[in-house]
Design an enzyme around this catalytic site. Sequence first.
Site, short mmCIF file in Angstrom:
data_model
loop_
_atom_site.label_atom_id
_atom_site.label_comp_id
_atom_site.label_asym_id
_atom_site.label_seq_id
_atom_site.Cartn_x
_atom_site.Cartn_y
_atom_site.Cartn_z
CB SER A 126 2.86 -9.82 -3.85
OG SER A 126 3.33 -8.72 -4.61
CE1 TYR A 139 7.16 -9.18 -0.56
CE2 TYR A 139 6.54 -8.68 -2.83
CZ TYR A 139 6.22 -8.78 -1.49
OH TYR A 139 4.93 -8.50 -1.07
CE LYS A 143 4.46 -11.80 -0.20
NZ LYS A 143 3.66 -12.10 1.02
#
Length: 265
Positions: A126, A139, A143
């Site tokens: 991402s 998050y 990633k």
Amino acid sequence: MVILITGITSGFGKAMAERLSADGHKVYGTHRRAVEFIPGVTYIRAEATDEAEVKAAVDSVVEAEGRIDVFINNAGMGVGGPLEFTSIESAQRQMDVNFMGMVRFLHYVVPVMRRQGGGRIICLSSIGGLMGLPFQGLYSASKYAVEGYCEALRLETGGFGIKTVVIEPGDFATAFTSQRKRVSDPEAYEVYKSYADSLARIEKDETGGLGPEYLAAKISRIVGCRNPRYRYVIATFSQRLSVVLKAILPAPWFARILSSYYHLK
């Protein structure tokens, strides 16, 4: 080609499975609770956090086809909220699905590709894996871990004919937004005055983002490319620009840009 994709119930996974199957590839996909099935795609029930199910999924493809030409790590989830108010359980879940889920699958996929003399591994990271995003810190951390693992994997396995590709999407309109696990503690909103506004900005960008079919079309071209690049940022112009700015600007300058964009107080 024989392609195994994780998490094909919705969003990127579903769009990729549809596109790659239409391209003529033999597509297998893992799911936890599929409610509709794409014609021509073989579904395998497997939870990325369950090693036995992961091994069984990889074994079933190899038993049926004798090989795995392309593995696409797509399964993932998101936790949103101030890091201070995010539970340890949520942090563990975030890393277990997004990072360790990938590690589990690759633990069984890499030996298959090494023995067959090559293959292609495509892992979805991402833009959040290139910069720490406010109220999406866990998050981003998951990633970032994907990024580091894949850099090492690329170097270690290149001599076996295995090509590793990392995909860094920006904001896309998928079910990811509605499925995000949010911190709902009222104190979080009281202490972090920017949380509500920032979350609204994040979700507006996502729901107004590109469709998953756009990314699936890019993946189709990458699968068909003889010598793909290691990294692909798939996003709007402004989001691609943010990646460039992160790389060239002094850290305090870029932090001010992000703070302004997400209405941090």
